[in-house]
Design a protein around this motif. Structure first.
Motif, mmCIF file in Angstrom:
data_model
loop_
_atom_site.group_PDB
_atom_site.id
_atom_site.type_symbol
_atom_site.label_atom_id
_atom_site.label_comp_id
_atom_site.label_asym_id
_atom_site.label_seq_id
_atom_site.Cartn_x
_atom_site.Cartn_y
_atom_site.Cartn_z
ATOM 1 N N TYR A 55 -32.767 40.115 -48.441
ATOM 2 C CA TYR A 55 -33.154 41.172 -47.496
ATOM 3 C C TYR A 55 -32.746 42.519 -48.082
ATOM 4 C CZ TYR A 55 -34.038 37.511 -44.125
ATOM 5 O OH TYR A 55 -34.556 36.412 -43.489
ATOM 6 N N GLU A 56 -33.679 43.455 -48.091
ATOM 7 C CA GLU A 56 -33.440 44.762 -48.712
ATOM 8 C C GLU A 56 -33.848 45.870 -47.740
ATOM 9 O OE1 GLU A 56 -32.284 46.377 -51.621
ATOM 10 O OE2 GLU A 56 -33.019 48.147 -50.572
ATOM 11 N N ARG A 57 -32.999 46.898 -47.640
ATOM 12 C CA ARG A 57 -33.237 47.998 -46.704
ATOM 13 C C ARG A 57 -34.530 48.769 -47.025
ATOM 14 N NH1 ARG A 57 -31.789 53.231 -46.774
ATOM 15 N NH2 ARG A 57 -30.671 52.975 -48.731
ATOM 16 N N LEU A 58 -34.761 49.001 -48.315
ATOM 17 C CA LEU A 58 -35.925 49.802 -48.717
ATOM 18 C C LEU A 58 -37.147 48.903 -48.945
ATOM 19 C CD1 LEU A 58 -33.997 52.171 -51.102
ATOM 20 C CD2 LEU A 58 -35.244 52.871 -49.043
ATOM 21 N N PRO A 59 -38.340 49.487 -48.942
ATOM 22 C CA PRO A 59 -39.511 48.648 -49.233
ATOM 23 C C PRO A 59 -39.596 48.253 -50.711
ATOM 24 C CG PRO A 59 -40.126 50.684 -48.078
ATOM 25 C CD PRO A 59 -38.707 50.846 -48.519
ATOM 26 N N VAL A 60 -38.731 48.857 -51.552
ATOM 27 C CA VAL A 60 -38.785 48.589 -52.993
ATOM 28 C C VAL A 60 -37.469 47.967 -53.459
ATOM 29 C CG1 VAL A 60 -40.462 50.413 -53.471
ATOM 30 C CG2 VAL A 60 -38.036 50.958 -53.475
ATOM 31 N N PRO A 61 -37.537 47.035 -54.424
ATOM 32 C CA PRO A 61 -36.307 46.363 -54.870
ATOM 33 C C PRO A 61 -35.591 47.091 -56.016
ATOM 34 C CG PRO A 61 -38.224 45.306 -55.855
ATOM 35 C CD PRO A 61 -38.752 46.460 -55.035
ATOM 36 N N PHE A 62 -34.478 46.515 -56.439
ATOM 37 C CA PHE A 62 -33.738 46.813 -57.676
ATOM 38 C C PHE A 62 -32.613 47.837 -57.557
ATOM 39 C CE2 PHE A 62 -38.179 45.826 -59.436
ATOM 40 C CZ PHE A 62 -37.967 44.456 -59.360
ATOM 41 N N GLY A 63 -32.363 48.390 -56.362
ATOM 42 C CA GLY A 63 -31.166 49.215 -56.164
ATOM 43 C C GLY A 63 -31.013 50.328 -57.189
ATOM 44 N N LEU A 64 -29.818 50.424 -57.752
ATOM 45 C CA LEU A 64 -29.516 51.534 -58.666
ATOM 46 C C LEU A 64 -30.263 51.437 -59.995
ATOM 47 C CD1 LEU A 64 -25.666 51.957 -58.062
ATOM 48 C CD2 LEU A 64 -27.430 53.671 -57.598
ATOM 49 N N VAL A 65 -30.859 50.287 -60.275
ATOM 50 C CA VAL A 65 -31.651 50.219 -61.508
ATOM 51 C C VAL A 65 -32.853 51.152 -61.353
ATOM 52 C CG1 VAL A 65 -32.971 48.734 -63.061
ATOM 53 C CG2 VAL A 65 -30.889 47.881 -61.988
ATOM 54 N N ARG A 66 -33.357 51.239 -60.148
ATOM 55 C CA ARG A 66 -34.463 52.166 -59.887
ATOM 56 C C ARG A 66 -33.943 53.566 -59.529
ATOM 57 N NH1 ARG A 66 -40.058 52.150 -57.525
ATOM 58 N NH2 ARG A 66 -40.167 53.921 -56.119
ATOM 59 N N PHE A 67 -32.874 53.639 -58.701
ATOM 60 C CA PHE A 67 -32.481 54.926 -58.122
ATOM 61 C C PHE A 67 -31.215 55.531 -58.738
ATOM 62 C CE2 PHE A 67 -34.878 53.002 -54.466
ATOM 63 C CZ PHE A 67 -35.920 53.915 -54.495
ATOM 64 N N GLY A 68 -30.603 54.854 -59.712
ATOM 65 C CA GLY A 68 -29.374 55.378 -60.306
ATOM 66 C C GLY A 68 -29.508 55.597 -61.802
ATOM 67 N N VAL A 69 -29.903 54.553 -62.531
ATOM 68 C CA VAL A 69 -30.007 54.617 -63.992
ATOM 69 C C VAL A 69 -30.850 55.837 -64.388
ATOM 70 C CG1 VAL A 69 -30.957 53.442 -66.024
ATOM 71 C CG2 VAL A 69 -29.701 52.128 -64.294
ATOM 72 N N ALA A 70 -30.362 56.562 -65.381
ATOM 73 C CA ALA A 70 -31.019 57.821 -65.758
ATOM 74 C C ALA A 70 -32.441 57.568 -66.252
ATOM 75 C CB ALA A 70 -30.193 58.504 -66.834
#
Ligand SMILES: Cc1cc2nc3c(=O)[nH]c(=O)nc-3n(C[C@H](O)[C@H](O)[C@H](O)COP(=O)(O)OP(=O)(O)OC[C@H]3O[C@@H](n4cnc5c(N)ncnc54)[C@H](O)[C@@H]3O)c2cc1C
Ligand SMILES: NC(=O)c1ccc[n+]([C@@H]2O[C@H](COP(=O)([O-])OP(=O)(O)OC[C@H]3O[C@@H](n4cnc5c(N)ncnc54)[C@H](OP(=O)(O)O)[C@@H]3O)[C@@H](O)[C@H]2O)c1
Length: 505
Positions: free
Chosen positions: A66-81
């Motif tokens: 279960y994921e809060r956002l409609p898109v997966p991968f957490g910080l790999v998408r939203f953190g990694v430069a």
């Protein structure tokens, strides 16, 4: 003789008449169980690595993520430069896990709000909390709320397209930016602030540097790219409360700063007093990192490097022994005009040395302050034990204390440090604890659990429509095709509404 008398400990036998597994524990007792149903909260590296290990090691377990956002991968998408695309290759492994027959993804489900952890516990044999660290530590100094002060978490979220940071629009009209903290996040932010904008549009491929100057490889968002193209920031100071031997960044990231085109380093020689003498006692990775700092700060560069530095229009520098005291406002008190730093000295030595105040302060003029002193996990549900002092879920090897059937992995388990490989190992450890508990009978598998069936019904009643992994793949395709149009690997969708619209088209 009935079949299960022949069972060896650790092996299981499917009894189709009863729709159950027969198992023998190592103490010889025979028991029946259902196919284990496990749910994982969060689809960052911790969620996916925990799922991967469970599915691989237990041939009958079904895992729902279960994921809060409609898109997966957490910080790999939203953190990694965005200029580190190679790090994002882990997404291929996560995708394989998500597409496994015994794994399902439910995006757009905010656990703690749309469904409670207790409801998940009733529906599954075990629940693993892997929802990361979505908050940030605060400096706790006056002026922290002024315009022009941002947390690195928000700044990174902004250039990486995190929907909640879309409106940040940081003001980059000043000349000097001060970043507090000297970890890899601080260096990511400094690099993004100072990179020639063409480098962010396209990543330099070292092997092709001569023939083809750039290959198109970064997925920085278009609004961030445009803001950075107009940025007036020319000088970035990366400030630490301790000394050169205690910096939290790693050598690869520091080397990227040293080699950043169009920039030159600007260090304070006095900060390195005694560091050369300390080198011999340092462990190897720390020694190499310190040598690079010393070389950058103290050595006269060669002719080519000097030429490069002479042509640079932007500077960056590490500043040591300084701790934030107050963000200073301009006379109208509207926005940041500077930062007051307390001068510190070290008590003790090596990594354990502590910064203590000397009583002196120093003011630095700057229009932008970015606090990069660490992320922080937050409680999402009152029923889950939470240690607010260390901001983690208290656990023993991933077993949440005093909460049978509840586990945790990733940054929520360890605190907000460690690269993806570290997170992978700690997630595998949690999966192993869970599997041991299944095997030993600590985890009660005797009753069948309804899993996603009952949770889906609850979500429907509450008007929540989950996004499946194939829905995410629609979003992925749209992002990639939008990216193609602007010569990038993807152009991220920036709002949850747009993501949901594409998912449901
Ligand atoms: C800015 C930055 C850059 C980094 N760069 C690198 C790098 O280059 N290389 C490297 O190896 N490591 C890097 N790291 C470290 C790496 O990102 C972490 O080790 C890793 O992401 C931690 O994984 P996690 O799954 O615990 O947390 P996360 O990746 O944060 O995943 C948590 C997930 O849980 C979801 N979630 C949150 N709340 C809920 C809820 N209530 N219900 C359902 N879902 C929820 C979130 O949306 C998210 O998808 C970086 C970290 C940061 C902060
Ligand atoms: N490229 C990559 O591989 C990459 C990129 C980004 C992040 N990451 C990883 O992600 C993790 C998190 O990175 P991070 O940079 O957020 O955290 P971090 O590595 O823990 O660094 C935090 C920094 O903030 C400082 N700090 C903490 N509290 C402070 C306070 N109250 N006042 C002043 N300074 C304070 C710390 O100094 P002290 O040491 O004195 O406490 C340290 O310099 C790290 O493991 C990192 O390696 C990896």
């Amino acid at each position: 003789m009935s079949g299960h008398r022949l069972l060896l400990p650790g092996l299981r036998l499917w009894t189709s008449g009863r729709g159950r597994w027969m198992s023998r524990r190592h103490d010889g007792a025979c028991f029946s169980s259902c196919s284990p149903k496990v749910c994982i909260v969060g689809s960052g590296p911790a969620g996916f690595y925990t799922a991967q290990h469970l599915i691989k090691a237990q041939k009958h377990v079904h895992v729902d993520i279960y994921e809060r956002l409609p898109v997966p991968f957490g910080l790999v998408r939203f953190g990694v430069a965005p200029d580190h695309p190679e790090v994002k290759n882990v997404i291929n492994t996560f995708t394989q896990t998500a597409k496994h027959l015994r794994c399902s993804f439910y995006g757009n489900v905010n656990v703690g709000k749309d469904v409670s952890v207790q409801e998940l516990q009733r529906a599954y044999h075990a629940v693993v909390l892997s929802y990361g660290a979505e908050g940030n530590r605060t400096m706790g100094v006056p002026g922290e709320g002024l315009a022009g002060v941002y947390s690195a978490k928000d700044f990174v979220g902004w250039y990486n397209g995190l929907p909640s940071c879309r409106q940040l629009s940081p003001d980059l009209s000043c000349e000097t930016a001060v970043i507090l903290g000297q970890g890899n996040v601080a260096l990511d932010v400094a690099r993004v602030l100072l990179s020639p904008v063409d480098m962010l549009k396209w990543k330099v491929a070292p092997e092709k540097r001569r023939r083809v100057p750039y290959v198109k490889e970064t997925d920085i968002t278009q609004p961030a790219l445009e803001a950075l193209a107009h940025s007036q920031v020319r000088r970035v100071l990366i400030v630490g409360r301790r000394g050169p031997v205690q910096v939290a960044c790693t050598i690869k990231e520091l080397r990227e700063m040293v080699n950043l085109p169009g920039t030159r380093p600007d260090m304070v020689e006095a900060d390195f007093d005694g560091v050369t003498e300390a080198l011999k006692d340092l462990p190897r990775p720390r020694k190499r990192l310190t040598e690079l700092m010393l070389k950058t700060a103290l050595q006269t560069p060669g002719e080519t490097e000097q030429e490069r530095r002479d042509q640079a229009s932007r500077t960056w520098g590490l500043r040591f022994f300084r701790s934030p005291v107050e963000v200073l406002a301009d006379p109208e008190r509207h926005r940041t005009a500077g930062i007051r730093l307390a001068v510190t000295r070290l008590e003790g030595s090596g990594e354990a040395a502590r910064a203590v105040l000397t009583g002196e302060v120093e003011d630095v003029t700057c229009g932008l302050v970015i606090s990069s002193i660490g992320y922080k996990s937050l409680p999402i549900d009152q029923s889950v034990p939470f240690d607010s002092q260390s901001a983690i879920v208290p656990n023993t090897l991933g077993r949440v204390k005093q909460a049978p059937g509840l586990y945790c992995s990733g940054w929520l388990k360890t605190g907000p440090t460690g690269v993806i490989a570290t997170t992978m190992n700690n997630s595998f450890d949690t999966a192993r604890s869970l599997l041991d508990d299944m095997e030993s009978g600590v985890l009660d598998l005797s009753a069948a659990k309804s899993g996603s069936q009952v949770i889906s019904a609850l979500l429907e009643q509450r008007g929540v429509k989950p996004v499946s992994f194939s829905d995410w793949e629609k979003i992925d395709r749209v992002e990639m095709s939008r990216g193609e149009a602007s010569g990038k690997p993807r152009e991220k969708l920036l709002t949850v509404e747009e993501m949901l619209h594409v998912a449901r088209t």
